[in-house]
Write a protein that holds these residues in place. Structure first.
Motif, PDB file in Angstrom:
ATOM      1  N   TYR A 194     -14.723  21.987  -8.109  1.00  0.00           N
ATOM      2  CA  TYR A 194     -14.559  21.897  -9.627  1.00  0.00           C
ATOM      3  C   TYR A 194     -13.119  21.606  -9.899  1.00  0.00           C
ATOM      4  CZ  TYR A 194     -13.436  23.227 -14.503  1.00  0.00           C
ATOM      5  OH  TYR A 194     -12.845  23.114 -15.660  1.00  0.00           O
ATOM      6  N   ARG A 195     -12.085  22.189  -9.519  1.00  0.00           N
ATOM      7  CA  ARG A 195     -10.778  21.887  -9.565  1.00  0.00           C
ATOM      8  C   ARG A 195     -10.410  20.620  -9.096  1.00  0.00           C
ATOM      9  NH1 ARG A 195      -8.632  27.990  -7.934  1.00  0.00           N
ATOM     10  NH2 ARG A 195      -8.980  28.815  -9.926  1.00  0.00           N
ATOM     11  N   ARG A 196     -11.008  20.266  -7.838  1.00  0.00           N
ATOM     12  CA  ARG A 196     -10.703  18.715  -7.381  1.00  0.00           C
ATOM     13  C   ARG A 196     -11.081  17.787  -8.162  1.00  0.00           C
ATOM     14  NH1 ARG A 196     -13.669  15.392  -3.781  1.00  0.00           N
ATOM     15  NH2 ARG A 196     -12.291  13.974  -2.731  1.00  0.00           N
ATOM     16  N   ALA A 197     -12.465  17.844  -8.519  1.00  0.00           N
ATOM     17  CA  ALA A 197     -12.916  16.928  -9.445  1.00  0.00           C
ATOM     18  C   ALA A 197     -12.058  16.688 -10.890  1.00  0.00           C
ATOM     19  CB  ALA A 197     -14.516  17.029  -9.820  1.00  0.00           C
ATOM     20  N   MET A 198     -11.889  17.707 -11.509  1.00  0.00           N
ATOM     21  CA  MET A 198     -11.174  17.724 -12.663  1.00  0.00           C
ATOM     22  C   MET A 198      -9.716  17.029 -12.264  1.00  0.00           C
ATOM     23  SD  MET A 198     -13.060  18.862 -14.900  1.00  0.00           S
ATOM     24  CE  MET A 198     -12.364  18.822 -16.344  1.00  0.00           C
ATOM     25  N   ALA A 199      -9.130  17.440 -11.315  1.00  0.00           N
ATOM     26  CA  ALA A 199      -7.764  16.960 -11.026  1.00  0.00           C
ATOM     27  C   ALA A 199      -7.853  15.640 -10.602  1.00  0.00           C
ATOM     28  CB  ALA A 199      -7.254  17.883  -9.681  1.00  0.00           C
ATOM     29  N   VAL A 200      -8.650  15.142  -9.741  1.00  0.00           N
ATOM     30  CA  VAL A 200      -8.737  13.641  -9.645  1.00  0.00           C
ATOM     31  C   VAL A 200      -8.921  12.670 -10.643  1.00  0.00           C
ATOM     32  CG1 VAL A 200      -9.860  11.772  -8.240  1.00  0.00           C
ATOM     33  CG2 VAL A 200      -9.096  14.031  -7.205  1.00  0.00           C
ATOM     34  N   ASN A 201     -10.075  13.412 -11.414  1.00  0.00           N
ATOM     35  CA  ASN A 201     -10.696  12.336 -12.671  1.00  0.00           C
ATOM     36  C   ASN A 201      -9.794  12.218 -13.781  1.00  0.00           C
ATOM     37  OD1 ASN A 201     -12.515  11.610 -10.525  1.00  0.00           O
ATOM     38  ND2 ASN A 201     -14.201  12.621 -11.596  1.00  0.00           N
ATOM     39  N   LEU A 202      -9.362  13.644 -14.058  1.00  0.00           N
ATOM     40  CA  LEU A 202      -8.470  13.641 -15.410  1.00  0.00           C
ATOM     41  C   LEU A 202      -7.189  13.677 -15.275  1.00  0.00           C
ATOM     42  CD1 LEU A 202      -8.422  13.943 -18.554  1.00  0.00           C
ATOM     43  CD2 LEU A 202      -8.832  16.534 -18.082  1.00  0.00           C
ATOM     44  N   GLY A 219      -5.379  12.924 -12.752  1.00  0.00           N
ATOM     45  CA  GLY A 219      -5.074  11.734 -11.995  1.00  0.00           C
ATOM     46  C   GLY A 219      -4.588  10.597 -13.148  1.00  0.00           C
ATOM     47  N   VAL A 220      -5.279  10.383 -14.224  1.00  0.00           N
ATOM     48  CA  VAL A 220      -5.068   9.701 -15.374  1.00  0.00           C
ATOM     49  C   VAL A 220      -3.939  10.053 -16.056  1.00  0.00           C
ATOM     50  CG1 VAL A 220      -5.962   8.597 -17.365  1.00  0.00           C
ATOM     51  CG2 VAL A 220      -7.546   8.681 -15.505  1.00  0.00           C
ATOM     52  N   VAL A 221      -3.720  11.323 -16.443  1.00  0.00           N
ATOM     53  CA  VAL A 221      -2.629  11.839 -17.145  1.00  0.00           C
ATOM     54  C   VAL A 221      -1.431  11.452 -16.401  1.00  0.00           C
ATOM     55  CG1 VAL A 221      -1.466  14.007 -17.998  1.00  0.00           C
ATOM     56  CG2 VAL A 221      -4.065  13.497 -18.513  1.00  0.00           C
ATOM     57  N   TYR A 222      -1.189  11.843 -14.908  1.00  0.00           N
ATOM     58  CA  TYR A 222      -0.044  11.607 -14.220  1.00  0.00           C
ATOM     59  C   TYR A 222       0.249  10.274 -14.132  1.00  0.00           C
ATOM     60  CZ  TYR A 222      -1.047  16.735 -12.883  1.00  0.00           C
ATOM     61  OH  TYR A 222      -1.134  17.870 -13.046  1.00  0.00           O
ATOM     62  N   GLY A 223      -0.914   9.368 -14.083  1.00  0.00           N
ATOM     63  CA  GLY A 223      -0.673   8.123 -13.807  1.00  0.00           C
ATOM     64  C   GLY A 223       0.038   7.337 -15.173  1.00  0.00           C
ATOM     65  N   VAL A 224      -0.591   7.767 -16.403  1.00  0.00           N
ATOM     66  CA  VAL A 224       0.298   7.355 -17.530  1.00  0.00           C
ATOM     67  C   VAL A 224       1.479   7.766 -17.648  1.00  0.00           C
ATOM     68  CG1 VAL A 224      -0.105   7.320 -20.169  1.00  0.00           C
ATOM     69  CG2 VAL A 224      -2.202   7.278 -18.864  1.00  0.00           C
ATOM     70  N   HIS A 225       1.717   8.754 -17.373  1.00  0.00           N
ATOM     71  CA  HIS A 225       3.075   9.420 -17.549  1.00  0.00           C
ATOM     72  C   HIS A 225       4.149   8.614 -16.574  1.00  0.00           C
ATOM     73  CE1 HIS A 225       6.382  12.214 -18.212  1.00  0.00           C
ATOM     74  NE2 HIS A 225       6.462  12.361 -16.715  1.00  0.00           N
ATOM     75  N   ALA A 226       3.656   8.386 -15.437  1.00  0.00           N
ATOM     76  CA  ALA A 226       4.429   7.650 -14.600  1.00  0.00           C
ATOM     77  C   ALA A 226       4.629   6.269 -14.847  1.00  0.00           C
ATOM     78  CB  ALA A 226       3.881   7.613 -13.057  1.00  0.00           C
ATOM     79  N   PHE A 280       0.930  -1.166   0.124  1.00  0.00           N
ATOM     80  CA  PHE A 280       0.066  -0.130   0.028  1.00  0.00           C
ATOM     81  C   PHE A 280       0.828   1.307  -0.120  1.00  0.00           C
ATOM     82  CE2 PHE A 280      -2.040   3.732   2.361  1.00  0.00           C
ATOM     83  CZ  PHE A 280      -3.150   3.929   1.427  1.00  0.00           C
ATOM     84  N   VAL A 281       0.447   2.271  -0.819  1.00  0.00           N
ATOM     85  CA  VAL A 281       1.184   3.778  -0.792  1.00  0.00           C
ATOM     86  C   VAL A 281       0.145   4.531  -0.818  1.00  0.00           C
ATOM     87  CG1 VAL A 281       1.473   3.415  -3.417  1.00  0.00           C
ATOM     88  CG2 VAL A 281       2.859   5.008  -2.009  1.00  0.00           C
ATOM     89  N   ARG A 282       0.342   5.523  -0.012  1.00  0.00           N
ATOM     90  CA  ARG A 282      -0.448   6.783   0.013  1.00  0.00           C
ATOM     91  C   ARG A 282      -0.339   7.597  -1.104  1.00  0.00           C
ATOM     92  NH1 ARG A 282      -1.747  12.323  -0.054  1.00  0.00           N
ATOM     93  NH2 ARG A 282      -3.724  12.748   1.548  1.00  0.00           N
ATOM     94  N   CYS A 283      -1.439   8.094  -2.057  1.00  0.00           N
ATOM     95  CA  CYS A 283      -0.888   8.554  -3.287  1.00  0.00           C
ATOM     96  C   CYS A 283      -2.353   9.388  -3.378  1.00  0.00           C
ATOM     97  CB  CYS A 283      -1.245   7.334  -4.398  1.00  0.00           C
ATOM     98  SG  CYS A 283      -1.059   8.091  -6.144  1.00  0.00           S
ATOM     99  N   ASP A 284      -2.047  10.696  -3.355  1.00  0.00           N
ATOM    100  CA  ASP A 284      -2.995  11.540  -4.020  1.00  0.00           C
ATOM    101  C   ASP A 284      -2.664  11.918  -5.535  1.00  0.00           C
ATOM    102  OD1 ASP A 284      -4.496  13.689  -4.552  1.00  0.00           O
ATOM    103  OD2 ASP A 284      -4.343  14.910  -2.715  1.00  0.00           O
ATOM    104  N   VAL A 285      -3.630  11.193  -6.413  1.00  0.00           N
ATOM    105  CA  VAL A 285      -3.356  11.181  -7.969  1.00  0.00           C
ATOM    106  C   VAL A 285      -3.319  12.551  -8.431  1.00  0.00           C
ATOM    107  CG1 VAL A 285      -4.245   9.016  -8.221  1.00  0.00           C
ATOM    108  CG2 VAL A 285      -5.863  10.849  -8.324  1.00  0.00           C
ATOM    109  N   ARG A 286      -3.705  13.540  -7.704  1.00  0.00           N
ATOM    110  CA  ARG A 286      -3.690  15.153  -8.282  1.00  0.00           C
ATOM    111  C   ARG A 286      -2.197  15.635  -8.052  1.00  0.00           C
ATOM    112  NH1 ARG A 286      -7.557  17.870  -4.106  1.00  0.00           N
ATOM    113  NH2 ARG A 286      -6.338  16.509  -2.621  1.00  0.00           N
ATOM    114  N   GLU A 287      -1.473  14.839  -7.425  1.00  0.00           N
ATOM    115  CA  GLU A 287       0.058  14.913  -7.335  1.00  0.00           C
ATOM    116  C   GLU A 287       0.956  14.254  -8.202  1.00  0.00           C
ATOM    117  OE1 GLU A 287       1.221  17.778  -5.648  1.00  0.00           O
ATOM    118  OE2 GLU A 287      -0.798  18.173  -4.825  1.00  0.00           O
TER     119      GLU A 287
END
Length: 247
Positions: free
Chosen positions: A104-112, A114-121, A55-62
């Motif tokens: 609004y910013r939270r929803a866009m950051a988590v849902n979109l 988070g995917v962009v950063y996840g793919v990049h990583a 388990f790793v604590r992960c905020d996908v907005r970061e």
């Protein structure tokens, strides 16, 4: 060719509960090594202990949190074969009097984001394996209008568009990118509208059906696809109409 989970290494964002946790359990049954990435330390830690996962604590907005989650997979299990970018939140407001900039910013950051950063990583680790899979949780809201939650519709539509472009972009590297598009399922994300769905007799998906569709994507050969998951129908890639070309 059927997906063989034994020995594979999978990263699951939003892995502490709901669809992420259900997928984690199914992959663990197949013998996969798991990294559960979530902001919920208590539930995520308990599930990781149950499944002998990390388990790793992960905020996908970061962006750095996503990189750290991938690094955990590589350091603990030797690599990465599958990234399930599943973390998501409901928006729950319109653009009228109830509009809230921070939500609004939270929803866009988590849902979109988070995917962009996840793919990049994930890309470098998947390349090191000679290929692999990325599956992003979008939604039927990415395929059809959702007046109840237009911001959710916007970010999930963006995820679908992103996946459709990423699929052909990385196909030559044996990296498949697809989207999972479930209708409303029995998870915490629908709590704010559950009573409305029940009162209108709207059919709600069992989470197990979403997991079956997830495995269906892994067992298929396509990339850049958006698989719908709705009650009473077999899941398959949504067939987009071609756009008009220039004359």
């Amino acid at each position: 060719m059927a997906f063989e989970g034994a020995g594979k290494v999978a990263l699951i964002t939003g892995g502490s509960n709901g669809i992420g946790a259900a997928v984690a359990r199914r992959l663990a049954e197949q013998g996969a090594h798991l990294v559960l990435a979530d902001v919920d330390r208590e539930r995520g830690g308990a599930l990781a202990k149950e499944l002998d996962a990390a388990f790793v604590r992960c905020d996908v907005r970061e962006p750095d949190d996503s990189k750290a989650a991938v690094a955990t997979a590589v350091e603990r299990f030797g690599g990465l074969d599958l990234a399930f970018l599943n973390a998501g939140v409901a928006s729950g407001f319109t653009l009228g009097d109830d509009f809230d900039v921070e939500r609004y910013r939270r929803a866009m950051a988590v849902n979109l984001d988070g995917v962009v950063y996840g793919v990049h990583a994930a890309l470098p680790a998947l390349r090191a394996r000679g290929g692999g899979d990325i599956i992003a949780t979008a939604s039927m809201a990415g395929l059809t209008p959702i007046p109840l939650d237009p911001v959710y519709g916007a970010n999930k539509t963006a995820v679908v568009g992103l996946v459709r472009s990423l699929g052909p972009a990385y196909a030559a590297e044996n990296i498949r990118v697809n989207a999972l598009c479930p209708s409303f399922a029995h998870t915490d994300i629908i709590d704010h509208i559950r009573d409305h769905l029940v009162s209108t007799n709207f059919p709600i998906l069992e989470v197990s059906a979403v997991v079956d569709a997830f495995l269906g994507i892994l067992n298929a050969e396509g990339t850049g696809e958006a698989w719908f998951v709705v009650p009473g129908r077999p899941s398959e890639p949504f067939k987009f109409r071609g756009v008009p070309g220039p004359r």
